[in-house]
Every structure is written in C-alpha cells, then in structure tokens.
Motif scaffolding. Sequence first.
Motif, mmCIF file in Angstrom:
data_model
loop_
_atom_site.group_PDB
_atom_site.id
_atom_site.type_symbol
_atom_site.label_atom_id
_atom_site.label_comp_id
_atom_site.label_asym_id
_atom_site.label_seq_id
_atom_site.Cartn_x
_atom_site.Cartn_y
_atom_site.Cartn_z
ATOM 1 N N ARG A 1 -10.210 61.842 -85.375
ATOM 2 C CA ARG A 1 -9.592 61.712 -84.012
ATOM 3 C C ARG A 1 -9.214 62.866 -83.367
ATOM 4 N NH1 ARG A 1 -6.944 57.206 -82.003
ATOM 5 N NH2 ARG A 1 -8.352 55.642 -83.490
ATOM 6 N N ILE B 1 -7.428 60.107 -88.972
ATOM 7 C CA ILE B 1 -6.623 61.000 -88.413
ATOM 8 C C ILE B 1 -7.306 62.339 -87.782
ATOM 9 C CG2 ILE B 1 -4.330 61.954 -88.020
ATOM 10 C CD1 ILE B 1 -3.327 59.424 -89.414
ATOM 11 N N LEU C 1 -3.511 54.996 -85.770
ATOM 12 C CA LEU C 1 -4.009 55.232 -87.323
ATOM 13 C C LEU C 1 -2.818 55.415 -88.183
ATOM 14 C CD1 LEU C 1 -7.166 57.350 -86.587
ATOM 15 C CD2 LEU C 1 -7.051 54.973 -87.257
ATOM 16 N N LEU C 2 -1.659 55.541 -87.480
ATOM 17 C CA LEU C 2 -0.329 55.808 -88.298
ATOM 18 C C LEU C 2 0.046 54.675 -89.255
ATOM 19 C CD1 LEU C 2 1.497 58.210 -85.625
ATOM 20 C CD2 LEU C 2 -0.066 58.945 -87.689
ATOM 21 N N ARG D 1 -7.225 56.791 -94.195
ATOM 22 C CA ARG D 1 -6.449 56.911 -92.744
ATOM 23 C C ARG D 1 -6.378 58.207 -92.293
ATOM 24 N NH1 ARG D 1 -1.184 57.052 -92.826
ATOM 25 N NH2 ARG D 1 -1.150 55.853 -94.710
ATOM 26 N N HIS D 2 -6.114 59.446 -93.503
ATOM 27 C CA HIS D 2 -5.934 60.476 -93.217
ATOM 28 C C HIS D 2 -7.076 61.300 -92.566
ATOM 29 C CE1 HIS D 2 -1.751 61.023 -94.888
ATOM 30 N NE2 HIS D 2 -2.099 60.147 -95.581
ATOM 31 N N GLU E 1 -0.061 63.566 -84.011
ATOM 32 C CA GLU E 1 -0.770 62.175 -84.468
ATOM 33 C C GLU E 1 -0.057 60.990 -83.805
ATOM 34 O OE1 GLU E 1 -0.773 63.488 -89.068
ATOM 35 O OE2 GLU E 1 0.859 62.621 -88.315
ATOM 36 N N ALA F 1 -3.145 59.686 -82.195
ATOM 37 C CA ALA F 1 -3.834 58.783 -82.939
ATOM 38 C C ALA F 1 -2.698 57.979 -83.331
ATOM 39 C CB ALA F 1 -4.534 59.541 -84.151
#
Length: 122
Positions: A35, A32, A91-92, A28-29, A84, A88
């Motif tokens: 993105r 992010i 995605l968090l 996921r990082h 973020e 995004a």
Amino acid sequence: MHRLFTYLIALVWLANGLLCKVLLLVPRHAAIVARILGPTHATTLTRLIGVGEIGMAVWVLSGIKARWCAWTQIALILSMNTLEAVLAPDLLLWGRANAVFAALFCGFIYLHSLRPPQLAAS
C-alpha cells in the motif's frame, strides 16, 4: 533487570523482522508495504525491512552507541507508525490505536536507554 529489558526490546525487533517480514508469516505486513511503496516489489521490500529490523535487534544487543540506537529506534517506530496510520489504517492490527502501542514502546525504550542518570538511581 536492565539486561532483561534489553533482551525484550531486541526480541520485539527480531520477532517482527524475522517472523512477520522475512518469513512472511504475517501477510498483513507485506500488504502494508504494498500500500505504501507499491505492489511491484512489496515482497522483496518487506523482507529487506525485516532484515533491517533484525539488524536493529543485533544493534540493541551489542550495546554499541546505545543512546544513538535508542533514538534511532524511537524515530523509526514513530515514522513507520505515522505512515501506516495515514496510508494504511485499515491494514493495522488495531487500526489507528496502534499508535498507542507504538508510543508505549517508545516510552519503554526511552526509560530503558535514555532516562537521565538521576532517575536511574532512584
């Protein structure tokens, strides 16, 4: 207690930097980063961000310019989380509620490193 809190703050930076970003154990990082900064070099940039976070852990543990370190941490946390949340949020881990945890961590850093001396003696 002060030393324990210092270790806890450094551990957050170390875990996020090393495990989540350098070793890419939490994809996921990288998503992010892709993105926000684009997919072309997302893996490399994610790892570089992770190296920076490991560096922050070392700075926290060193005690060098502790007030500057604390303000830098707070600025980085708030700016990263704002970017973020805007670019995004899907995605968090907790969506925009991540801001709550970021604010709590910033408050913890503030109380640990920046609180006025008269509060420390209380």
